[in-house]
Design an enzyme around this catalytic site. Sequence first.
Site, PDB file in Angstrom:
ATOM      1  N   ARG A  38       0.831  -1.206   0.000  1.00  0.00           N
ATOM      2  CA  ARG A  38       0.000   0.000   0.000  1.00  0.00           C
ATOM      3  C   ARG A  38       0.865   1.256   0.000  1.00  0.00           C
ATOM      4  O   ARG A  38       1.885   1.321   0.682  1.00  0.00           O
ATOM      5  CB  ARG A  38      -0.931   0.002   1.212  1.00  0.00           C
ATOM      6  CG  ARG A  38      -1.944  -1.129   1.162  1.00  0.00           C
ATOM      7  CD  ARG A  38      -3.023  -0.986   2.224  1.00  0.00           C
ATOM      8  NE  ARG A  38      -3.892  -2.141   2.221  1.00  0.00           N
ATOM      9  CZ  ARG A  38      -4.946  -2.302   1.407  1.00  0.00           C
ATOM     10  NH1 ARG A  38      -5.232  -1.362   0.536  1.00  0.00           N
ATOM     11  NH2 ARG A  38      -5.674  -3.394   1.483  1.00  0.00           N
ATOM     12  N   ASP A  39       0.440   2.245  -0.783  1.00  0.00           N
ATOM     13  CA  ASP A  39       1.119   3.537  -0.827  1.00  0.00           C
ATOM     14  C   ASP A  39       0.865   4.260   0.496  1.00  0.00           C
ATOM     15  O   ASP A  39      -0.243   4.212   1.033  1.00  0.00           O
ATOM     16  CB  ASP A  39       0.574   4.361  -2.001  1.00  0.00           C
ATOM     17  CG  ASP A  39       1.419   5.573  -2.308  1.00  0.00           C
ATOM     18  OD1 ASP A  39       1.390   6.537  -1.503  1.00  0.00           O
ATOM     19  OD2 ASP A  39       2.093   5.587  -3.353  1.00  0.00           O
ATOM     20  N   ASN A  93       5.522   6.644 -13.061  1.00  0.00           N
ATOM     21  CA  ASN A  93       6.186   7.942 -13.112  1.00  0.00           C
ATOM     22  C   ASN A  93       7.620   7.677 -13.553  1.00  0.00           C
ATOM     23  O   ASN A  93       8.299   6.839 -12.963  1.00  0.00           O
ATOM     24  CB  ASN A  93       6.157   8.633 -11.750  1.00  0.00           C
ATOM     25  CG  ASN A  93       4.751   8.952 -11.303  1.00  0.00           C
ATOM     26  OD1 ASN A  93       3.853   9.175 -12.109  1.00  0.00           O
ATOM     27  ND2 ASN A  93       4.540   8.969  -9.999  1.00  0.00           N
ATOM     28  N   VAL A 102      11.302   7.812  -6.153  1.00  0.00           N
ATOM     29  CA  VAL A 102      12.115   6.643  -5.810  1.00  0.00           C
ATOM     30  C   VAL A 102      12.542   6.029  -7.137  1.00  0.00           C
ATOM     31  O   VAL A 102      11.700   5.652  -7.952  1.00  0.00           O
ATOM     32  CB  VAL A 102      11.328   5.620  -4.960  1.00  0.00           C
ATOM     33  CG1 VAL A 102      12.182   4.391  -4.684  1.00  0.00           C
ATOM     34  CG2 VAL A 102      10.857   6.244  -3.661  1.00  0.00           C
ATOM     35  N   HIS A 106       8.403   1.249 -10.322  1.00  0.00           N
ATOM     36  CA  HIS A 106       7.217   0.800  -9.601  1.00  0.00           C
ATOM     37  C   HIS A 106       5.985   1.313 -10.321  1.00  0.00           C
ATOM     38  O   HIS A 106       5.986   2.404 -10.873  1.00  0.00           O
ATOM     39  CB  HIS A 106       7.225   1.256  -8.137  1.00  0.00           C
ATOM     40  CG  HIS A 106       7.371   2.733  -7.952  1.00  0.00           C
ATOM     41  ND1 HIS A 106       8.586   3.393  -8.122  1.00  0.00           N
ATOM     42  CD2 HIS A 106       6.473   3.685  -7.610  1.00  0.00           C
ATOM     43  CE1 HIS A 106       8.419   4.681  -7.885  1.00  0.00           C
ATOM     44  NE2 HIS A 106       7.138   4.888  -7.581  1.00  0.00           N
ATOM     45  N   HIS A 108       2.104   2.392  -9.981  1.00  0.00           N
ATOM     46  CA  HIS A 108       1.018   2.780  -9.085  1.00  0.00           C
ATOM     47  C   HIS A 108      -0.266   2.166  -9.633  1.00  0.00           C
ATOM     48  O   HIS A 108      -0.575   2.325 -10.820  1.00  0.00           O
ATOM     49  CB  HIS A 108       0.842   4.302  -9.060  1.00  0.00           C
ATOM     50  CG  HIS A 108       1.975   5.045  -8.434  1.00  0.00           C
ATOM     51  ND1 HIS A 108       1.921   5.499  -7.135  1.00  0.00           N
ATOM     52  CD2 HIS A 108       3.175   5.419  -8.931  1.00  0.00           C
ATOM     53  CE1 HIS A 108       3.052   6.136  -6.866  1.00  0.00           C
ATOM     54  NE2 HIS A 108       3.826   6.101  -7.935  1.00  0.00           N
TER      55      HIS A 108
END
Length: 120
Positions: A38-39, A93, A102, A106, A108
């Site tokens: 989880r973000d 991103n 980061v 990854h 999202h």
Amino acid sequence: MAHSDTEHRDPDCLFCRIIAGEIPSERVHEDEQVIVFRDLHPKAPVHVLVVPREHHRDVRDLAARPELLAHTATVAAQVAADLADGDFRLIFNTGPGAGQTVFHVHAHVLAGGTLAEGEM
């Protein structure tokens, strides 16, 4: 070809440290290739990150491993189905100008309810 976590790991990378269990995260899925957690600052009812265990700087680098990129997308769909209604937004991103903070690739996954056009 399988790769070990240590073979493709950056000891200064936040996500490499999360993958190694050095930093806690709320994991919702993990397998040999990716982890999903989880973000910390969710932008939707469901906001998780799908993170390949191998360290790649961004999605451009991950494209050199098309099977891992495909697995990342497949897991994103699976998690969206498990945690929401199956509809989701998938965002990579790429670069600081695009909001990447980061530098370990990854994805999202945003899901749950109706997402506004401008979110994320």
